[in-house]
Each structure stands twice: as structure tokens, then as C-alpha cells.
Design a protein around this motif. Structure first.
Motif, mmCIF file in Angstrom:
data_model
loop_
_atom_site.group_PDB
_atom_site.id
_atom_site.type_symbol
_atom_site.label_atom_id
_atom_site.label_comp_id
_atom_site.label_asym_id
_atom_site.label_seq_id
_atom_site.Cartn_x
_atom_site.Cartn_y
_atom_site.Cartn_z
ATOM 1 N N MET A 1 26.476 45.497 63.098
ATOM 2 C CA MET A 1 26.214 46.926 63.302
ATOM 3 C C MET A 1 25.832 47.179 64.754
ATOM 4 O O MET A 1 25.420 46.285 65.468
ATOM 5 N N ILE B 1 15.031 53.181 57.666
ATOM 6 C CA ILE B 1 15.792 53.707 56.526
ATOM 7 C C ILE B 1 14.958 54.070 55.309
ATOM 8 O O ILE B 1 15.372 54.852 54.461
ATOM 9 N N SER C 1 22.734 57.905 55.104
ATOM 10 C CA SER C 1 21.781 56.801 55.043
ATOM 11 C C SER C 1 22.177 55.795 53.980
ATOM 12 O O SER C 1 22.096 54.589 54.190
ATOM 13 N N LEU D 1 24.913 53.598 55.166
ATOM 14 C CA LEU D 1 24.415 52.606 56.111
ATOM 15 C C LEU D 1 23.674 51.497 55.381
ATOM 16 O O LEU D 1 23.853 50.306 55.655
ATOM 17 N N ALA D 2 22.846 51.907 54.437
ATOM 18 C CA ALA D 2 22.070 50.923 53.679
ATOM 19 C C ALA D 2 22.985 49.995 52.900
ATOM 20 O O ALA D 2 22.763 48.787 52.820
ATOM 21 N N ARG E 1 26.081 49.162 53.627
ATOM 22 C CA ARG E 1 26.737 48.248 54.559
ATOM 23 C C ARG E 1 25.798 47.135 54.966
ATOM 24 O O ARG E 1 26.165 45.963 55.027
ATOM 25 N N ALA E 2 24.555 47.516 55.237
ATOM 26 C CA ALA E 2 23.575 46.518 55.666
ATOM 27 C C ALA E 2 23.313 45.514 54.556
ATOM 28 O O ALA E 2 23.251 44.307 54.787
#
Lengths: 237, 292, 351
Positions: free
Chosen positions: A93, A104, B161, B164-165, B167-168
Motif C-alpha cells: 500500500m 482505521i 474505509s 482499505l481494511a 485489502r490490508a
């Protein structure tokens, strides 16, 4: 007032192998405590135990409440930011996304963008690389990124595992200066695990010396730093 | 030249099918860092559910929606029930579980709905598109839906969000936990989404290839091939890869004399493998420089 | 510090990821018997061998045939284990090598009148060369890409075998029927029993050879390449040569298994060698234990018997039953029989 972190009789094991044999230590709010020791003493394991990453026993009191047995993500959500050995960067990322990931779980979405800007003020080099893939950053930059990411959580407590690892001496100095500033200005509480005893003792209030899973010495950092044996074994003079 | 154009166009229209499937494959890969071999079967099963609803008189779009919801729940359920208990097992054991899942779903579909071929309606009709006999309105609709889905997913993963979470969580579960992400929920969510997308793919594909339990086997493979060709991390690449596979398959079948219908698949795969030998990240995949 | 480019989907080590992050091993190598000690292992081996030698006297011919088939599959699985378990290269293409071995035997026996014994080494050599040649371009591929390439190989094999230009040799779709050999030197065995012993002898020899290989320096090099290819290379291991050779050797084992299989079944046809067979080998490998040679026998037995059991339970839902049984086995033994034994031995030794 209750200590921020209080650990009593902490044991930990990897499979059948006992690695920690009953540790007792604590950390005041706004303080910097360091865990010193040679390789394999159990320092990293201690941090991992706090974050629920390894099978443990005993008591871990965070802000007065026992968090032993909580999952890693729950501990993080309580405000504990752990910067692991190897930094744990999300290499695929971008830098900006790494910072966003730090925040987050926060509810106050409106402040996140402001905090990211604040991070870029602290670490201008990260701002230059904000759209770059984090994996392409140098070791020093990744370390800055990991600290920034931890700060994005607005943590109550930061756990740093070997922050000086693999960094050139000048960068290490720079980083510890930043940590000192963070502690002083933002009142960030830190538990730092370090092999580089001189550096750690320079920034810490309290120090604990770990040897093969047990605490053999504890006290104010200056006192530990002045001790004959410590000087000879860990400080090199 | 006439023949070439024709075959390319024909390739694009079959490629739309593969592109759709490839998108579902990349979707789940982004979510769980695994290739799901049972994806095709799950899509097929969902399509059968839709078919059953339509047979019972439920209007098309309502059946479509219900199927999506059921597929989503089904995907989450499979992740929770089948995969969670063995999450720490080695990768190869996971592969075997996927194989087992494939077997179970395929067999159950055959048992419940038997192996006779059924027709499945298209919401787009099947009249020629723009007057051309090569692309029907349904195939045009397929392309449109696939691209629309792609856009939605891109927006989801890049700008939300949750995206993104997710993917992480897929890329680095340990670090994701350290920032407080509930990794196992993300994985479950990913499965649900991939299952729903697979259902869409199935419902788009069935009108063309007709509905029967084994309909997805080669399509899934072409979908994989397209996804890998495009680069497993790039949804856009996967879609393009799917189209490319359709074209390659058609051209290979037309221009290489020895190839009958049966060798089209291996030839397409060989072409892809050759591409990969020269471009290991796929045509659009990102190459990550890692420090040793 | 050197930087090397990897594409995103390859699992790689880098200091940015925490230990549990992305670097899940392809299999956890199991050494359950290591704790038991070499002496115990030898006793177990000899005991099993003794039982195996005596068994045909007491059981029906058909069961003898099935046991022989199990051993054949076990040999193929040992081959796959050498490649995937010990060298970390994933292959879905081993049905191709099995097929080559089978057809080699069939063609040599029926078209050239060669004695069946010679078909085995020939099949082995041919498959070694093919495997090595396949292994060379495969050097550039890892993980899912290698899976795809080997998948293509497996998918193409039945079609290639059906190609009309080759029909004179392969017999096309009909395949080739093979004459079953008799026991030599007038030994008092029927055909099935003799083939059982023949396979047993070949199997034991191949197993011992494999065992010696993995415990040798070469074996350690192979495993080093599996665990950390960059480190291996920097220690001077010629990874390319080893990896391609591993492919060749793996193909050799599977090819010999194929030849034996053809002789036993007395028949080769293109549709006997589909992708399903490759997947079967993989399942057998995992169920037995990746990286643990003895597990191959368990894997082979699973491959042969469980689909039959599934069909016996329910004709219409045989696939579902098979799948459920497979899931159940993985739940009970996530790392195959190897992991299970390791856990049991660990418990028996106490904490």
C-alpha cells in the motif's frame, strides 16, 4: 493514580517452550519505560504477550483492566499501538494508505485528515513519498512510517520493538530525538524494547533488564545505566 | 482480414463471459489471498437458485436480488463454517478443501436439479446489437454490467474505509490486527462479496452457455487465466485479461490447424504461460520491489 | 542489502512484513517419526514389509489387485512429494507424466514386443527428460502461475493422446489393450499376485532411494530452495539445476508408477489420464502428509478407496460424500497423516 500498564507474573510460551517466567513491571502514564536484554531474552515476546499474539498467563492490566486473553485487534482498539519487529509495514500500500490504516478504527473521522497532515509535518520525507508504495521506502523511512502509523491511532500506549534495528547510527539518533519530542510534547507513553541499551537508557525513565525470560534488574534508567555490570555487559565500557 | 475481424469480435463477446468471471476471481483473491477453485461452482449454484425462483414465478429482477443476498450469506457461511476452523493449516490443505467444496457443490447441484440443460432468461433480450450479428444485446449488456461492476469495485476498494481494511487484511493479516482490523470479519465479508459477484457472473453467463451443473468448469479456468494474464492484483487488468483470453482462444481455434475444439483450452493456457514467463506480474500487475 | 524485483502475488520475504504476515509456507514439513528414533522406525518398516509379503496368501485376488493399485498410486505420490513437499514446486500436471509412463509401457509391450520389466526404466528415463524440460521454463514461475502451467499440461494430455496423427501408436480414443504378464521362472503365483510382489519390490526400492535422497546433501539443498531460495542461492546452491532436476526426478517416479499402473490395469486410454487424476495425486499427497514420504501409502489408499466408499454411500451424491469425507479428514488432520502422528507422538511423550 492507576498506572497505565501493570504486568504481574507474566508467563508466555511458544508451544511447549516456556519463554517468560513470571514478569512484573509497570509503566506510568506519560512515561517511557525500556526493556533491555540480549537477543533471545524474551523482550519481543513480552510485547507480543501484551498484544495477545502469544499464549500467556498472569495478569496484564491496562488502565486498570485485565487485557490478558484479548485478541490482538481488541487490544489495539483499546489504544495500544504496537510497532513490531520488522516494522509491519503494509508494503503493497502507499504511504498515505498506511497512515490511513493506522487510524482505521477511529470514530472521529473528521480529524483523521488533519492528523495525517500533522504526521507529514513531523516527517517531511514521508510527505514526499506519500503516493509511493511503502515497500520501496528505505529502512529509515519505513521506521518513520511505522511510528507515524502508530501515532495515527492516537494511542494511549505505544509499544516499540527494536526501533533502532537495521538503521544507520545517524538515523537512529534522529529517530530517538523524535521519540523524545513525542513523549515530551504529546505526552505519548512508550514501552521500548531495545538491544541498543545506551540509546534506550538515554530516553527512558524506568528500565528493566531481561535475561532468559526473567527480570534481573529494575529501576530508574539513570541508575541502571550507572550499574557496573550493566555497563560492562550491555554498554561496552 | 474479414475473418480476423470477425474472430476478434467473436472473441470479445465470449471474452465478456471470462472477464466477468475473472473479476470475481480477482475480487476474492484481493479479499483472501487465495484462488478459490470452487468459485465457479458457487456461481453455478447461485444461478440455479435464481432459476428455481424464476420457475416459481418470481419476476426476474426480484429473483436476481434475492439470489444476490442468498449468495452473499452463503459465501459468508462457507467461510465461517468450512474455512475458519482450519485457518492455520498449510496452504496445500486449503487447496484440498477448495477441491472438496467443488466436489460437494457440483454433486449437490446435479442431485437437486439434475444434469439436463436448462435455459436461463436474459434481462437484455437477444436481438442483434447495433445491427451486428456477432454481438447480441445480451452480450452488450454483459459487457456493460461487467464494466459497471468493475467501476463499483474500484470505488469501493480505493475510496472506502472498509475497502482499505479488506485489502490490508488480505495482504498482511498480522499488521492489520495490530491496527485493530477484525481480520476474520474482513475475510468473511470478502467471501460474501465474491460469492455475490460470482452469482452475477453466473446469471449473465447462463443465457449464453445454458444452465447445467458443469457449465462453469472451463469458464472458471478461462477466468483464472484472464485474471492471471491481467495481473491478479488489478481488477481492470483482470477484465482486460478476460477479453484477451476470449480473443486468443478464438484466434487459436481458427488459425492453428491441428487444434480441434478440445485443445483450445490448453493452447490458451500455454499462450498465457508464455506471457507470464516474460512478464511474471501479468500484463498489468504491479511489480513490488522488495528488500531482502 | 540487495533489492530484487518480485511480482506482487509471489510470496516473498521482506523485512516489512511481520513473521505471520504473508509468509505462510506451502506446507509445514513434518517429521513425526524423528522423535521415535531410527530404531523404532526400522522395526515399523520391517513389520509392515513382513505383513505386505504375507498378505496375498490370505485375501481375494481382487483385493490383491486393489492393494497393488494403491502401491502404484503411492509411488506416484512419492514423486509428487519430492517436487512439492521437499522442493516447494506446486504441480497439477502429474497426470501427464503418469500418462506418458503408461503409454510407454503399452506401446513397448504391444507394438514392440518388449518384456514388461524393461518398460519401467525406459518410462522413467523418458519422463525424467520430459520433466526436466518442463522444469526449465517453469523456473520462472511460482505459486499460482506454476499451478496454471501444470494445469495446462494436465488438461492438454488427454487431447494430445487423442490426436489423429498419433493414432497409429496411441490407438486414439480406444487406447491400447495390454497382455498381462505371468509370474516368471514358474513361481507359484497367479498374475495378480505376481504383479503385487513385483510392484512391492519396485516400490520398496524407489522408496528407499527417495528416503536416501531427502536425507542426503542433495535433499537438504532441495529443501533449502523450498524454504528460502534466495538464501540458498547465496550459499552457492545452483537453484536452477536443482529445481529442474527435482521436476525430472518427480516425473520419473510418476512415470514408473504410470507404467506399472498400465500393466496392472491392462489398458490405457486417453480419458483415464485427466486432470481429475492430477487432483487425486494432490489430494493423496496432502492427506498423507506433505514432506513426509511414508504418508504416500495412506494417500494412495485414500485415492483408491474413498471415491468407491462415497459411491457406495450414495450413488447420486457420491461427489458430495467424497467432498465431505475429504473435509472431515482435513479437519481431523490438517497436516495430513504426518501431522496427526506428530501430534499423537507429542501427546504420548507428555508435556
Amino acid at each position: 493514580m492507576t498506572k497505565l500498564l501493570e504486568v504481574k507474573g507474566l508467563t508466555a510460551a511458544y508451544g511447549q517452550v516456556r519463554v517468560l517466567h513470571g514478569l512484573d513491571f509497570s509503566l506510568e502514564e506519560g512515561g517511557v519505560t525500556t526493556l533491555l536484554g540480549a537477543n533471545g531474552a524474551g523482550k519481543t515476546t513480552t510485547l507480543r504477550a501484551i498484544c495477545g499474539m502469544v499464549k500467556s498467563g498472569g495478569e496484564i492490566l491496562f488502565e486498570g483492566k485485565n487485557i490478558l486473553g484479548k485478541s490482538t485487534e481488541d487490544v489495539a482498539r483499546l489504544g495500544v499501538a504496537h510497532i513490531p519487529e520488522g516494522r509491519g509495514t503494509f508494503t503493497r500500500m502507499t504511504v498515505e494508505e498506511n497512515l490511513q490504516l493506522g487510524a482505521i478504527t477511529r470514530r472521529d473521522k473528521q480529524n483523521i485528515a488533519k492528523d495525517i497532515d500533522k504526521m507529514y509535518d513531523h516527517f517531511p520525507r514521508l510527505k514526499q513519498r506519500r503516493t509511493q508504495q511503502a515497500g520501496t521506502l528505505s529502512g529509515g523511512e519505513q521506521q518513520m512510517l511505522s511510528i507515524a502509523r502508530a501515532l495515527m491511532l492516537r494511542p494511549r500506549l505505544m509499544l516499540l520493538d527494536e526501533p533502532s534495528f537495521g538503521l544507520a547510527p545517524m538515523l537512529v539518533r534522529e529517530m530517538f530525538d523524535i521519540l523524545t519530542a513525542l513523549n515530551r510534547d504529546e505526552k505519548a507513553s512508550m514501552l521500548i524494547v531495545e538491544q541498543n541499551a545506551a540509546l534506550a537508557l538515554g530516553i527512558a525513565d524506568e528500565a528493566y533488564l531481561l535475561e532468559t525470560g526473567s527480570i534481573v534488574m529494575s529501576g530508574p534508567a539513570k541508575q541502571i545505566g550507572a550499574d557496573e555490570n550493566v555497563r560492562r555487559s550491555y554498554l561496552g565500557y | 482480414m474479414e475473418l480476423l475481424t470477425q474472430q476478434v469480435l467473436a472473441g470479445i463477446s465470449t471474452g465478456a463471459i471470462y472477464a466477468c468471471m475473472a473479476l470475481a476471481v480477482v475480487m476474492i483473491y484481493q479479499a483472501i489471498d487465495h484462488l478459490n477453485f470452487a468459485q465457479g461452482e458457487m456461481a453455478m449454484f447461485s444461478t440455479f437458485i435464481a432459476w428455481q425462483l424464476i420457475e416459481k414465478g418470481v419476476p426476474y429482477w426480484l429473483a436476481f436480488l434475492i439470489t444476490l443476498v442468498v449468495s452473499f450469506i452463503g459465501g459468508v457461511a462457507i467461510e465461517r463454517i468450512v474455512f475458519k476452523p482450519i485457518e492455520h493449516a498449510p496452504v496445500l490443505s486449503h487447496v484440498v478443501i477448495f477441491i472438496a467444496l467443488y466436489s460437494v457443490i457440483n454433486s449437490m447441484a446435479g442431485f437437486i436439479w439434475d444434469f439436463t440443460v436448462k435455459s436461463f432468461p436474459s434481462p437484455f433480450g437477444s436481438s442483434p446489437l447495433f445491427g451486428s450479428t456477432l454481438i447480441s444485446s445480451h452480450q452488450g449488456g454483459m459487457v456493460a454490467v461487467t464494466l459497471g461492476l468493475l467501476l463499483l469495485l474500484y470505488l469501493f476498494f480505493s475510496y472506502t474505509s472498509v475497502g482499505l481494511a479488506m485489502r490490508a487484511a488480505a495482504a498482511n493479516p498480522a499488521s492489520a490486527r495490530l491496527v485493530g482490523i477484525r481480520v476474520s470479519w474482513m475475510t468473511a465479508l470478502g467471501w460474501g462479496m465474491a460469492s455475490a459477484i460470482g452469482a452475477i457472473a453466473g446469471m449473465l453467463i447462463a443465457p449464453v452457455v445454458f444452465l447445467e451443473p458443469n457449465m462453469m468448469i472451463s469458464i472458471l479456468l478461462y477466468g483464472f487465466a484472464g485474471a492471471v494474464l491481467g495481473g491478479l492484483t488489478s481488477p481492470g487488468g483482470a477484465v482486460l485479461g478476460g477479453f484477451a483470453v476470449g480473443i486468443i482462444e478464438n484466434l487459436a481455434g481458427t488459425y492453428i490447424p491441428v487444434i480441434g475444439a478440445e485443445l483450445k483450452l490448453p493452447i490458451a493456457l500455454v499462450v498465457i504461460v508464455v506471457v507470464l514467463v516474460f512478464k511474471p506480474a501479468g500484463l498489468f500487475g504491479r511489480v513490488v520491489v522488495s528488500r531482502v | 542489502m540487495s533489492a530484487s524485483a518480485h511480482e506482487e502475488t509471489v510470496v516473498h520475504h521482506d523485512i516489512g512484513e511481520s513473521p505471520e504476515g504473508e509468509n505462510r509456507p506451502i506446507a509445514r514439513p513434518a517429521t513425526p517419526a524423528a522423535n521415535a528414533g531410527a530404531g523404532a522406525r526400522r522395526i515399523i518398516f520391517l513389520a509392515l514389509l513382513a505383513i505386505a509379503l504375507v498378505l496375498p496368501m490370505f485375501i481375494k485376488n481382487f483385493v490383491v489387485f486393489q492393494l497393488t493399485q494403491t502401491m502404484v498410486y503411492a509411488i506416484a505420490i512419492v514423486g509428487l512429494n519430492l517436487l512439492t513437499g521437499f522442493n516447494g514446486q506446486f504441480s497439477l500436471g502429474h497426470s501427464a507424466f503418469y500418462a506418458v509412463g503408461a503409454y510407454t509401457a503399452a506401446i513397448m509391450m504391444e507394438h514392440m514386443g518388449v518384456n514388461y520389466v524393461w518398460t519401467l526404466p525406459v518410462a522413467g528415463v523418458i519422463c525424467f527428460i520430459l520433466g526436466f524440460l518442463f522444469g526449465l521454463p517453469a523456473l520462472r514461475l511460482e505459486g499460482v502461475y506454476l499451478a496454471l502451467a501444470t494445469f495446462a499440461l494436465a488438461a492438454a494430455t488427454p487431447q494430445i493422446l487423442k490426436l489423429s496423427p498419433l493414432e497409429h501408436w496411441t490407438g486414439g480414443v480406444q487406447g491400447i489393450v495390454i497382455t498381462k504378464p505371468d509370474a516368471p521362472f514358474g513361481l507359484p503365483f497367479n498374475q495378480d499376485q505376481w504383479l503385487y510382489y513385483f510392484t512391492l519390490i519396485v516400490g520398496v526400492i524407489l522408496y528407499i532411494a527417495a528416503k536416501n535422497l531427502v536425507t542426503s546433501r542433495t535433499g537438504r539443498a532441495l529443501m533449502a530452495i523450498r524454504d528460502n531460495p534466495i538464501a540458498a542461492r547465496s550459499m552457492g546452491v545452483n537453484t536452477s539445476l536443482y529445481k529442474a532436476s527435482a521436476f525430472g526426478l518427480s516425473a520419473l517416479y510418476t512415470g514408473i508408477a504410470g507404467a506399472l499402473g498400465a500393466i496392472i490395469v491392462q489398458f490405457v486410454a486417453p480419458d483415464s489420464f485427466t486432470l481429475t487424476l492430477s487432483i487425486g495425486f494432490l489430494v493423496g499427497l496432502v492427506v498423507g502428509g506433505v514432506g513426509w514420504l511414508p504418508g504416500a501409502l495412506f494417500g494412495g489408499a485414500f485415492l483408491l478407496f474413498v471415491p468407491n466408499i462415497a459411491e457406495g454411500v450414495s450413488k447420486g451424491l457420491s461427489g458430495a460424500v467424497y467432498g465431505l469425507l475429504l473435509i472431515a479428514i482435513i479437519y481431523v488432520m490438517p497436516s495430513g497423516l504426518a501431522g496427526f502422528i506428530q501430534a499423537v507422538v507429542g501427546k504420548l511423550r507428555g508435556k
